[in-house]
Design a protein around this motif. Structure first.
Motif, short mmCIF file in Angstrom:
data_model
loop_
_atom_site.label_atom_id
_atom_site.label_comp_id
_atom_site.label_asym_id
_atom_site.label_seq_id
_atom_site.Cartn_x
_atom_site.Cartn_y
_atom_site.Cartn_z
N ASN A 1 0.85 -1.19 0.00
CA ASN A 1 0.00 0.00 0.00
C ASN A 1 0.89 1.24 0.00
OD1 ASN A 1 -2.49 -1.50 0.27
ND2 ASN A 1 -1.91 -1.87 2.41
N GLY A 2 0.90 1.95 -1.11
CA GLY A 2 1.72 3.15 -1.22
C GLY A 2 0.91 4.41 -0.98
N ASN A 3 1.38 5.23 -0.06
CA ASN A 3 0.77 6.53 0.19
C ASN A 3 1.71 7.59 -0.36
OD1 ASN A 3 -0.96 8.49 1.18
ND2 ASN A 3 0.06 8.56 3.18
N GLY B 1 1.22 14.49 -2.59
CA GLY B 1 1.84 15.46 -3.48
C GLY B 1 2.13 14.94 -4.87
N ILE B 2 1.83 13.67 -5.12
CA ILE B 2 2.08 13.09 -6.45
C ILE B 2 0.75 13.02 -7.20
CG2 ILE B 2 2.88 11.06 -7.71
CD1 ILE B 2 4.78 10.51 -5.40
N TYR B 3 0.75 13.52 -8.44
CA TYR B 3 -0.50 13.69 -9.18
C TYR B 3 -1.08 12.38 -9.68
CZ TYR B 3 0.99 18.58 -9.30
OH TYR B 3 1.39 19.84 -8.94
N ASN B 4 -2.38 12.42 -9.89
CA ASN B 4 -3.08 11.28 -10.50
C ASN B 4 -2.47 10.94 -11.86
OD1 ASN B 4 -4.83 11.11 -8.37
ND2 ASN B 4 -6.55 12.09 -9.40
N GLY B 5 -2.39 9.66 -12.15
CA GLY B 5 -1.92 9.22 -13.45
C GLY B 5 -0.43 8.95 -13.53
N VAL B 6 0.31 9.37 -12.52
CA VAL B 6 1.76 9.11 -12.50
C VAL B 6 1.99 7.61 -12.25
CG1 VAL B 6 3.91 9.50 -11.23
CG2 VAL B 6 2.41 11.43 -11.79
N ARG B 7 2.93 7.05 -12.96
CA ARG B 7 3.18 5.60 -12.87
C ARG B 7 4.29 5.29 -11.87
NH1 ARG B 7 1.55 1.51 -16.16
NH2 ARG B 7 0.73 3.04 -17.65
N GLU C 1 -3.42 10.07 -4.74
CA GLU C 1 -2.17 10.03 -3.96
C GLU C 1 -1.90 8.65 -3.35
OE1 GLU C 1 -2.61 13.28 -1.16
OE2 GLU C 1 -1.72 14.67 -2.61
N LYS C 2 -2.42 7.61 -4.01
CA LYS C 2 -2.18 6.26 -3.52
C LYS C 2 -1.91 5.32 -4.70
CE LYS C 2 -5.19 6.78 0.51
NZ LYS C 2 -4.09 6.96 1.45
N PHE C 3 -1.18 4.24 -4.44
CA PHE C 3 -0.98 3.18 -5.42
C PHE C 3 -0.81 1.87 -4.67
CE2 PHE C 3 3.26 4.78 -4.43
CZ PHE C 3 3.98 3.63 -4.21
N SER C 4 -0.92 0.76 -5.38
CA SER C 4 -0.75 -0.53 -4.71
C SER C 4 -0.20 -1.57 -5.67
CB SER C 4 -2.08 -1.03 -4.12
OG SER C 4 -3.00 -1.33 -5.16
N PHE C 5 0.50 -2.54 -5.09
CA PHE C 5 1.01 -3.70 -5.82
C PHE C 5 0.57 -4.96 -5.09
CE2 PHE C 5 4.27 -0.40 -6.66
CZ PHE C 5 4.26 -0.40 -8.05
#
Length: 384
Positions: free
Chosen positions: A29-31, A34-40, A63-67
């Motif tokens: 779970n990545g928080n 400040g990082i915009y939507n759509g950034v990979r 502002e979240k991503f997950s693997f």
């Protein structure tokens, strides 16, 4: 009623002591404030040669991503995010891992949920501390004033040497003190990939690891790699400068056999070459000149030809023609087996020309000298 209460308590104790099943997958779970939507973002596996292989990608949303995925064992990995400089190294294992991305310095991001990550961070913190100490001491030595006493300079030199030694010994020390850590396996892998790796010490450190680690898929593959590296190291080490040149026996152009020990002189050159080798042929006139000049003083040469590649219709005749054309009047041998020649294998020859210079005792004193440098070394040894 009393019996019911007792069984109830026993049941609760059993449930309380029951071991939690190990996870067989990971969730990261990545928080990423400040990082915009759509950034990979990228999840990469760090391989034994230090290179990284992308195993998954994820898009930042709100502002979240997950693997998600599975690993066979805790593995050194990294995460990078487009628009964010650098990368975050961490230990990936089958668990729920929370990462708070620090956009200003991704390497300082906070990670929780990976037990092997704790070992990784302990090592990195200790390494950083010792390296800073070593660098500070070097800086003090560089800036030492001329009017400061020799005692002060000697003291700083000793401290600097001790710090450098501690830094060099840290990987082995950490492994020996963390024999149940998967990061110890990763650390052995990292150290083994270095050009100056001490394979003997790494194997000894590997042997101190817990049996569970050594029998893991990573532990088994690492042992195979270490064994192969040890074989390669031993091949190289036996012909290092300072070692007695290994004796060998090989056939001459006439079909007889001759050994290195048969022809050794006060100075001996073992010259690995071939008729097809352009650089070898261009150096031959210089070797002829040196031989003619110093042979009467005790110089001997044995040429080991690596002719015999598949493109040669008649390797032996090609070899003989080159000897005659280049006027090479010293001893020659060849098994006509290209780089599979047993003598080439014995001397760990991977490219030619390759030259070994031996002293009167048969000790290797120099390698791969050409031109004036070769003559200077021959002259020096003959004058001893």
């Amino acid at each position: 009623m009393k019996n019911v209460l007792i069984f109830t308590i026993i049941g609760l104790l059993f449930l309380g002591c029951k071991t939690e099943e190990k996870r067989t997958d990971y969730i990261i779970n990545g928080n990423a404030p400040g990082i915009y939507n759509g950034v990979r973002s990228y999840l990469k596996m760090v391989e034994k040669n230090g290179r990284e292989r992308v195993i998954d990608t994820a898009i930042v949303i709100d502002e979240k991503f997950s693997f998600t995925g599975k690993v066979l064992y805790p593995t050194l990995s990294s995460i990078s995010v487009n628009s964010v400089n650098g990368k975050l190294n961490f230990m990936l294992e089958n668990s729920v891992i929370d990462i708070a991305i620090d956009k200003s310095n991704i390497a300082q991001s906070k990670i929780s949920g990976s037990s092997s990550q704790n070992d990784f961070e302990r090592y990195q913190n200790e390494f950083t501390t010792i390296r800073k100490e070593a660098m500070d001491l070097k800086s003090q030595l560089r800036n030492i004033r001329a009017n400061q006493t020799a005692t002060k300079r000697d003291s700083l030199t000793k401290l600097s040497t001790a710090a450098e030694k501690k830094l060099q010994e840290l990987p082995i020390s950490f492994i020996e003190n963390n024999t149940n850590s998967y990061y110890s396996l990763a650390l052995i892998d990292i150290e083994a990939s270095k050009n100056n790796a001490n394979i003997d010490k790494l194997l000894a450190a590997y042997n101190t690891l817990d049996s569970e680690l050594k029998s893991s898929p990573k532990g088994v593959s690492l042992k195979i790699n270490l064994d192969n590296l040890l074989i390669a190291y031993q091949k190289k080490a036996r012909v290092d400068i300072g070692k007695i040149a290994p004796d060998f026996t090989a056939p001459t152009p006439e079909g007889n056999t001759v050994s290195l020990n048969d022809i050794k002189g006060k100075v001996t050159i073992i010259d690995f070459w071939a008729a097809w080798c352009g650089p070898c042929r261009r150096e031959n006139p210089n070797v002829v000149r040196i031989y003619d000049k110093y042979h009467d003083q005790g110089l001997e040469i044995i040429g080991v030809s690596l002719d015999g590649n598949r493109t040669q219709k008649d390797p032996k005749q090609t070899w003989l023609d080159a000897i005659e054309k280049d006027k090479l009047t010293w001893t020659h041998v060849s098994n006509l087996q290209y780089f599979q020649d047993p003598v080439a294998q014995l001397y760990n020859i991977n490219a030619i020309p390759a030259v070994f210079i031996l002293d009167a005792e048969g000790k290797i004193v120099a390698k791969n000298l050409r031109g004036n440098a070769l003559e200077a070394k021959v002259k020096e040894l003959l004058q001893q």
